[in-house]
Design a protein around this motif. Structure first.
Motif: not given
Length: 332
Positions: A132-133, A137-140, A239-240, A261-262
């Protein structure tokens, strides 16, 4: 009121599922268990505190106290047992892969929709906090636009009969690759791919021991998937994107750690005070909670693993294993 479960099959995966539900305390109740052997059903019922035990799946389907049935049989029995339950008006949570092939999957999905009962493929990974996280993060936009996905799942399972024998629904794609396929599909938004290219090796039973696949999606996106029951693979999902890389750590099918990255994200599984047969088995509580939520809201499928996406997963896996040369009796 507690969700009233029937359990079809008294095997190892069913045992872990029921044990995991104990974390949810009063939300779930195991009413009955059905197995092909009454002795097995009774032993399971005694161990897990189920109220009733049946020596057949048909008897279980007729129990008026059962609201939903969890199906933990081996793959070839998924369709007949699920049909039995759905025709009896029961909701169904069925282990993955939902069925042996696309034809069976379409049949089961159509039946569930016709009978207006809840049906979900038990892709338990989808409900882990790490997954879910990851999507949050991908969608953000944390890693930019997704370009490439790498996912692998390999374990030395050549001594496990259900993993290697054709008549038991064996093969690395159906047994392990399903986790890689669903990972890629989740990242790609459940989209039907433009192309599936796969190759691998068969064992002496005629099922795929090792398979590698390239799944081509729209917008220049590609997924590279590897599965094997001959060796241990990294068992992680990467996931790149155009701005960075995200990694879901081993075990990708039931993860508790992710690197982005965050910063890292950790979601340790609770110690339930019970032992589990499979690694991170207590994480099955997340999918049980999702099923209860769906039933309470009157949903007939979960938005997190829709039946339309389950059909796409079946299409991808069928293409993969047929390209390697795997055919099952159910394909005839």
């Amino acid at each position: 009121m507690a969700t009233r479960w029937g359990i079809a099959s008294a095997g190892k995966i069913s045992s872990d599922f029921v044990t995991a539900m104990k974390a949810l305390k009063d939300d779930h109740c195991v009413v009955a268990v059905g197995a092909r052997s009454l002795d097995d059903a009774q032993a399971f019922a005694k161990k897990h505190g189920a109220e009733k035990a049946y020596g057949s799946y048909e008897e279980l389907s007729k129990d008026p106290d059962v609201e939903i049935v969890y199906i933990g049989t081996i793959h070839p029995f998924h369709l007949p047992v699920a049909k039995l339950m759905i025709n009896a008006g029961k909701h169904v949570l069925c282990e993955k892969p939902l069925c042996m092939n696309v034809k069976e999957t379409k049949e089961l999905v159509a039946l569930a929709r016709q009978k207006k009962v809840f049906l979900m493929e038990a892709v338990w990974s989808r409900f882990f906090p790490v997954y879910k996280e990851m999507m949050k993060r991908i969608n953000a936009g944390e890693i930019g636009e997704v370009v490439q996905v790498f996912c692998s799942f390999g374990q030395p399972l050549e001594n496990i009969q259900r993993s290697v024998k054709k008549e038991l629904g064996g093969g690395s794609t159906l047994d392990l690759g399903v986790y890689c396929v669903q990972f890629a599909s989740l990242v790609m938004g459940g989209e039907r791919p433009e192309k599936v290219v796969a190759a691998g090796h068969l064992n002496e039973e005629g099922v795929d021991a090792t398979t590698s696949a390239t799944i081509v999606y729209s917008k220049g996106r590609v997924a590279t998937l590897n599965c094997s029951f001959r060796c241990e693979l990294p068992c992680e999902g990467i996931v790149i994107g155009t701005k960075g890389t995200l990694k879901v750590s081993n075990p990708v099918w039931s993860p508790v750690h992710m690197e982005t990255p965050s910063g890292n994200f950790d979601s340790p599984l609770p110690d339930l005070g019970h032992s589990f047969i499979f690694r991170h088995g207590q994480g099955m509580m997340y999918e049980a909670a999702e099923v209860r939520r769906c039933l309470q809201e009157g949903l007939l499928e979960s938005p997190s693993i829709s039946l339309d996406e389950t059909l796409i997963l079946a299409e991808i896996m069928e293409s993969m294993r047929k390209q390697v040369g795997v055919s099952y009796p159910q394909d005839a």
